[in-house]
Design an enzyme around this catalytic site. Structure first.
Site, PDB file in Angstrom:
ATOM      1  N   ASN A  17     -53.998   3.501 -27.992  1.00 47.04           N
ATOM      2  CA  ASN A  17     -53.307   2.390 -28.280  1.00 47.04           C
ATOM      3  C   ASN A  17     -53.847   1.145 -28.533  1.00 47.04           C
ATOM      4  O   ASN A  17     -53.227   0.315 -29.090  1.00 47.04           O
ATOM      5  CB  ASN A  17     -52.513   2.263 -26.776  1.00 47.04           C
TER       6      ASN A  17
ATOM      7  N   VAL B 235     -45.603  -4.210 -22.807  1.00 47.76           N
ATOM      8  CA  VAL B 235     -44.848  -3.465 -21.766  1.00 47.76           C
ATOM      9  C   VAL B 235     -45.912  -1.917 -21.971  1.00 47.76           C
ATOM     10  O   VAL B 235     -46.021  -1.321 -20.829  1.00 47.76           O
ATOM     11  CB  VAL B 235     -43.399  -3.325 -22.235  1.00 47.76           C
TER      12      VAL B 235
ATOM     13  N   ASP C  25     -43.847  -3.703 -10.609  1.00 46.77           N
ATOM     14  CA  ASP C  25     -44.492  -3.455  -9.343  1.00 46.77           C
ATOM     15  C   ASP C  25     -44.397  -4.513  -8.627  1.00 46.77           C
ATOM     16  O   ASP C  25     -44.076  -3.947  -7.220  1.00 46.77           O
ATOM     17  CB  ASP C  25     -46.077  -3.536  -9.817  1.00 46.77           C
TER      18      ASP C  25
ATOM     19  N   HIS D 211     -51.970  -2.860 -14.292  1.00 47.34           N
ATOM     20  CA  HIS D 211     -50.877  -2.134 -13.925  1.00 47.34           C
ATOM     21  C   HIS D 211     -51.152  -0.755 -14.054  1.00 47.34           C
ATOM     22  O   HIS D 211     -51.117   0.099 -15.082  1.00 47.34           O
ATOM     23  CB  HIS D 211     -49.768  -2.512 -15.078  1.00 47.34           C
TER      24      HIS D 211
ATOM     25  N   ALA E  10     -36.154   0.910 -23.867  1.00 42.96           N
ATOM     26  CA  ALA E  10     -35.312  -0.005 -24.814  1.00 42.96           C
ATOM     27  C   ALA E  10     -33.877   0.254 -24.748  1.00 42.96           C
ATOM     28  O   ALA E  10     -33.061  -0.584 -24.624  1.00 42.96           O
ATOM     29  CB  ALA E  10     -35.775   0.101 -26.274  1.00 42.96           C
TER      30      ALA E  10
ATOM     31  N   ASN F  35     -48.011   0.837 -21.987  1.00 40.78           N
ATOM     32  CA  ASN F  35     -49.388   1.221 -21.169  1.00 40.78           C
ATOM     33  C   ASN F  35     -50.438   1.729 -22.032  1.00 40.78           C
ATOM     34  O   ASN F  35     -50.491   2.320 -23.188  1.00 40.78           O
ATOM     35  CB  ASN F  35     -48.861   2.232 -20.236  1.00 40.78           C
TER      36      ASN F  35
ATOM     37  N   ALA G  54     -36.360   2.751 -30.034  1.00 46.12           N
ATOM     38  CA  ALA G  54     -35.298   4.122 -30.192  1.00 46.12           C
ATOM     39  C   ALA G  54     -35.624   4.818 -28.703  1.00 46.12           C
ATOM     40  O   ALA G  54     -35.049   5.873 -28.538  1.00 46.12           O
ATOM     41  CB  ALA G  54     -35.831   4.952 -31.193  1.00 46.12           C
TER      42      ALA G  54
ATOM     43  N   GLY H 108     -40.653   0.025 -30.036  1.00 44.85           N
ATOM     44  CA  GLY H 108     -40.290   1.309 -29.472  1.00 44.85           C
ATOM     45  C   GLY H 108     -38.875   1.333 -29.019  1.00 44.85           C
ATOM     46  O   GLY H 108     -38.346   1.747 -28.150  1.00 44.85           O
TER      47      GLY H 108
END
Length: 363
Positions: free
Chosen positions: A122, A146, A176, A204, A34, A148, A30, A28
């Site tokens: 995902n 990272v 968190d 999370h 990041a 979700n 771009a 990820g």
């Protein structure tokens, strides 16, 4: 003549003792997280001020033109530790011989999308990435998830990479943790580095449990229990917990974008602690494989626990007393993770059967 020989010796010695570059992939790459993260990694804030780095930037094909701009910016920073930047949309390039993987990229939740729909999208992504890690990465690779839903994505990636130890996988709950430390610090009128041993238990998500029953606060040079420092049990059991749980949503509402700066800082904190260890007598929060835990949490989960790290190896802080209030909160977030895991595994099972049926129909 002696001075010249000494200088030549020192130059040769410096060259010969310089560390080999490590390979770090960010997925990820771009995206906005990041963009806040890459500079800190490249300038040595995470893996050390003397550690050269090869950065691999992995994203989907439509984002490659954006990655070209990110590469140019990194080059223009003229960072001495950054030896090479490799933009790619291919997992065989992205995960080849890597030392660390920071998996930021995931399908974002869109308006009207249910959590199970997000999970379904995902699961497929992190199964693919886990298989690629298994095939191409070093077996010592440290993997931070990272994207979700981070805990369950991490579990799926780990299950899809059976040759890499499960202990090498973790998910980000440090954001968190940092949020909780900051809330307590502001309440006590101290800086956040005067708060330690806060715990984020569980997922999370909005069921996570920020727990300060074991936290300490340094007030005017005197260390005391967080409950004694705050002097407001109702706040600690009410607004404090809901503020930390809902902080991400509050940022989105105010900024119209998700947390990026604070997420990038938390990623750096997490990976730096893996690389260099936690401070003596302190623990942090991270989502890890729950096997062997002493808190009655189902074992086949990635669950956030209090963690200490030494020599790049983490261990849970065992045996902390848990009161009834905490027990209920810890069990509730575990129940959500069990449901997420079972839903994810069901999706994978159906997907596998569908693929098998497709192959049979082709035959």
């Amino acid at each position: 003549m002696l001075t010249l020989l000494t200088s030549m010796y020192l130059v040769v010695r410096a060259v010969s003792t310089q560390a080999e570059p490590i390979r770090v992939v960010v997925t990820g790459a771009a995206g906005q997280i990041a963009y806040s993260l890459l500079y800190s990694i490249a300038k040595g804030d995470v893996f050390g001020k003397d550690q050269p780095i090869i950065l691999i930037l992995l994203d989907i094909p439509p984002m490659l033109p954006v990655l070209d701009g990110v590469v140019m910016e990194l080059q223009d920073c003229a960072l001495p530790l950054l030896r090479e930047v490799i933009p790619t949309d291919k997992v065989e390039v992205g995960f080849k011989d890597i030392d660390a993987a920071i998996l930021v990229g995931s399908m974002p939740r869109k308006e009207g999308m249910e959590r199970k729909d997000l999970l379904k999208a995902n699961v497929a992504i992190f199964k693919t990435q886990g298989a690629a890690l298994d095939k191409y990465a070093k077996k010592t690779v440290k993997v931070l998830v990272v994207g979700n839903p981070a805990n369950t994505n991490c579990l799926i990636a780990s299950k899809s990479a059976p040759s890499i130890p499960k202990e090498n996988f973790s998910c980000l709950t440090r954001l968190d943790h940092n949020r909780a430390c900051s809330q307590v610090a502001m309440r006590c009128g101290v800086s956040s580095d005067n708060v330690k041993n806060v715990i984020i238990w569980g997922n999370h998500s909005s069921t996570q449990y920020p727990d300060v029953h074991h936290a300490k606060v340094n007030v005017h040079g005197s260390e005391m229990a967080a409950y004694d420092a705050v002097k407001d049990e109702a706040w600690l059991r009410g607004d404090f917990i809901s503020t930390v749980q809902q902080r991400g949503a509050a940022v989105i509402k105010a900024r119209k974008l998700s947390s990026a700066m604070s997420a990038a800082k938390a990623i750096c904190d997490h990976m730096r602690d893996i690389w260099f260890g936690t401070k003596e007598g302190e623990f942090i929060s991270m989502g890890v494989y729950a096997a062997g835990n002493s808190y009655g949490i189902p074992e086949d989960l990635i669950y956030s626990f209090p963690i200490q790290i030494k020599n790049k190896t983490w261990k849970m802080v065992d045996g902390l007393p848990i009161n009834d209030f905490s027990r209920a909160k810890m069990d509730a977030t575990a129940a959500e993770l069990v449901e997420e895991r079972d839903t994810a595994m069901d999706f994978l099972s159906h997907r596998q059967k569908k693929n098998q049926n497709t192959k049979l129909s082709v035959l």
